[in-house]
Design a protein around this motif. Structure first.
Motif, mmCIF file in Angstrom:
data_model
loop_
_atom_site.group_PDB
_atom_site.id
_atom_site.type_symbol
_atom_site.label_atom_id
_atom_site.label_comp_id
_atom_site.label_asym_id
_atom_site.label_seq_id
_atom_site.Cartn_x
_atom_site.Cartn_y
_atom_site.Cartn_z
ATOM 1 N N LYS A 44 34.005 32.946 23.962
ATOM 2 C CA LYS A 44 33.462 31.824 23.205
ATOM 3 C C LYS A 44 34.192 31.623 21.886
ATOM 4 C CE LYS A 44 29.075 31.934 25.512
ATOM 5 N NZ LYS A 44 27.651 32.149 25.468
ATOM 6 N N SER A 45 34.904 32.668 21.426
ATOM 7 C CA SER A 45 35.670 32.546 20.182
ATOM 8 C C SER A 45 37.103 32.069 20.437
ATOM 9 C CB SER A 45 35.692 33.880 19.440
ATOM 10 O OG SER A 45 36.403 34.847 20.194
ATOM 11 N N GLY A 46 37.440 31.800 21.711
ATOM 12 C CA GLY A 46 38.761 31.272 22.036
ATOM 13 C C GLY A 46 39.786 32.302 22.474
ATOM 14 N N LYS A 47 39.425 33.588 22.496
ATOM 15 C CA LYS A 47 40.356 34.620 22.964
ATOM 16 C C LYS A 47 40.432 34.599 24.477
ATOM 17 C CE LYS A 47 39.717 38.058 19.318
ATOM 18 N NZ LYS A 47 39.280 39.424 19.035
ATOM 19 N N ARG A 48 41.564 34.998 24.986
ATOM 20 C CA ARG A 48 41.729 35.194 26.427
ATOM 21 C C ARG A 48 41.958 36.681 26.649
ATOM 22 N NH1 ARG A 48 45.423 29.985 28.101
ATOM 23 N NH2 ARG A 48 43.731 28.474 27.909
ATOM 24 N N VAL A 49 41.043 37.305 27.378
ATOM 25 C CA VAL A 49 41.051 38.748 27.566
ATOM 26 C C VAL A 49 41.298 39.076 29.036
ATOM 27 C CG1 VAL A 49 39.738 40.883 27.240
ATOM 28 C CG2 VAL A 49 39.353 38.949 25.694
ATOM 29 N N PRO A 50 42.515 39.537 29.378
ATOM 30 C CA PRO A 50 42.760 39.961 30.761
ATOM 31 C C PRO A 50 41.949 41.225 31.060
ATOM 32 C CG PRO A 50 44.827 39.601 29.564
ATOM 33 C CD PRO A 50 43.717 39.609 28.556
ATOM 34 N N ILE A 51 41.171 41.195 32.140
ATOM 35 C CA ILE A 51 40.379 42.376 32.486
ATOM 36 C C ILE A 51 40.886 43.063 33.746
ATOM 37 C CG2 ILE A 51 38.292 41.645 31.269
ATOM 38 C CD1 ILE A 51 37.164 40.836 34.069
ATOM 39 N N ILE A 52 41.586 42.325 34.608
ATOM 40 C CA ILE A 52 42.169 42.922 35.816
ATOM 41 C C ILE A 52 43.554 42.321 36.016
ATOM 42 C CG2 ILE A 52 42.003 43.277 38.317
ATOM 43 C CD1 ILE A 52 38.980 42.687 38.068
ATOM 44 N N TYR A 53 44.542 43.178 36.191
ATOM 45 C CA TYR A 53 45.892 42.730 36.554
ATOM 46 C C TYR A 53 46.064 42.979 38.048
ATOM 47 C CZ TYR A 53 46.980 42.483 31.604
ATOM 48 O OH TYR A 53 46.986 42.148 30.270
ATOM 49 N N TRP A 54 46.475 41.950 38.775
ATOM 50 C CA TRP A 54 46.614 42.027 40.221
ATOM 51 C C TRP A 54 48.069 42.299 40.567
ATOM 52 C CZ3 TRP A 54 42.239 42.184 42.993
ATOM 53 C CH2 TRP A 54 41.079 41.771 42.366
ATOM 54 N N LYS A 55 48.421 43.576 40.758
ATOM 55 C CA LYS A 55 49.802 43.981 40.995
ATOM 56 C C LYS A 55 50.059 44.459 42.418
ATOM 57 C CE LYS A 55 50.215 45.612 36.234
ATOM 58 N NZ LYS A 55 50.434 46.816 35.410
ATOM 59 N N SER A 56 49.039 45.000 43.062
ATOM 60 C CA SER A 56 49.232 45.620 44.368
ATOM 61 C C SER A 56 49.622 44.599 45.434
ATOM 62 C CB SER A 56 47.951 46.333 44.810
ATOM 63 O OG SER A 56 48.076 46.783 46.148
ATOM 64 N N GLU A 57 50.610 44.971 46.223
ATOM 65 C CA GLU A 57 51.066 44.149 47.355
ATOM 66 C C GLU A 57 50.483 44.658 48.674
ATOM 67 O OE1 GLU A 57 52.890 41.421 47.224
ATOM 68 O OE2 GLU A 57 53.489 41.462 45.111
ATOM 69 N N THR A 58 49.541 45.589 48.605
ATOM 70 C CA THR A 58 48.988 46.238 49.795
ATOM 71 C C THR A 58 48.524 45.257 50.866
ATOM 72 O OG1 THR A 58 48.297 48.144 48.487
ATOM 73 C CG2 THR A 58 47.226 47.853 50.614
ATOM 74 N N PHE A 59 47.906 44.148 50.471
ATOM 75 C CA PHE A 59 47.334 43.227 51.449
ATOM 76 C C PHE A 59 48.185 41.977 51.658
ATOM 77 C CE2 PHE A 59 43.828 45.684 49.676
ATOM 78 C CZ PHE A 59 43.296 46.220 50.834
ATOM 79 N N SER A 60 49.380 41.953 51.108
ATOM 80 C CA SER A 60 50.239 40.768 51.216
ATOM 81 C C SER A 60 50.592 40.429 52.657
ATOM 82 C CB SER A 60 51.509 40.948 50.387
ATOM 83 O OG SER A 60 51.179 40.954 49.009
ATOM 84 N N SER A 61 50.775 41.431 53.489
ATOM 85 C CA SER A 61 51.145 41.168 54.877
ATOM 86 C C SER A 61 50.030 40.457 55.648
ATOM 87 C CB SER A 61 51.530 42.466 55.590
ATOM 88 O OG SER A 61 50.419 43.341 55.641
#
Length: 185
Positions: A44-61
């Motif tokens: 609500k104060s305008g910050k953007r807070v990343p809480i999860i980074y999606w890096k795994s390629e495990t399910f890409s196939s």
């Protein structure tokens, strides 16, 4: 004695009621955080807070690359946030599969699916890794019962925002592309 009890009751009656802290999140979405799809809380104060980074390629196939998983799970976070059910994130089982889900209370049951894990995957370890929870002072908060782990969502956002794990709007951009709503796994 009767007068003393009346005085205490009168003092208590005029005390302002204690309310829970105002939620930090105004919205939750999938954004590009310096080239990595991330579930980001816009405060609500305008910050953007990343809480999860999606890096795994495990399910890409199977068609679930990091961007697609980010979009789907972030949309679910937003849905539960709007519905008022995003208080705690915990583990559970749905349709015989391990899952991460939301709960309205510490110790409560799953009130909504965030995402399904692979058969045999350790849900508690996954939840700890997802929010970078460590058993050391200053780490993200956790509530462990004998059966399940409960992570308070607002406290995770507050801790990440306070620790400087925020991004400027120029570094966090919406992820382009259509939003798929099929089951994750």
């Amino acid at each position: 004695m009767r007068l003393h009890a009346l005085a205490v009751a009168s003092v208590l009656a005029v005390q302002p009621s204690v309310h829970a802290a105002e939620p930090l999140a105004s919205s939750i979405s999938c954004m590009d955080a310096e080239g990595i799809p991330a579930t980001v809380v816009s405060t609500k104060s305008g910050k953007r807070v990343p809480i999860i980074y999606w890096k795994s390629e495990t399910f890409s196939s199977s068609g679930w690359n990091p961007t697609r998983r980010c979009k789907e799970v972030s949309a679910r976070f937003q849905e539960y946030h709007q519905a008022g059910t995003l208080e705690f994130i915990t583990t559970g089982r749905m349709n015989g599969m391990p899952v991460l889900c939301v709960s309205k209370t510490d110790g409560g049951g799953c009130a909504g699916l965030l995402y399904t894990l692979k058969p045999g995957q350790n849900a508690t370890a996954t939840l700890k890794k997802l929010f970078d929870i460590r058993n050391k002072p200053g780490a993200a908060p956790l509530e462990e019962t004998t059966a399940r782990l409960y992570v308070n969502f607002e406290t995770v956002v507050r801790n990440k925002a306070a620790s400087g794990v925020t991004s400027s709007p120029s570094l966090v951009k919406p992820v382009a592309g259509p939003n798929q709503s099929a089951p994750l796994f």
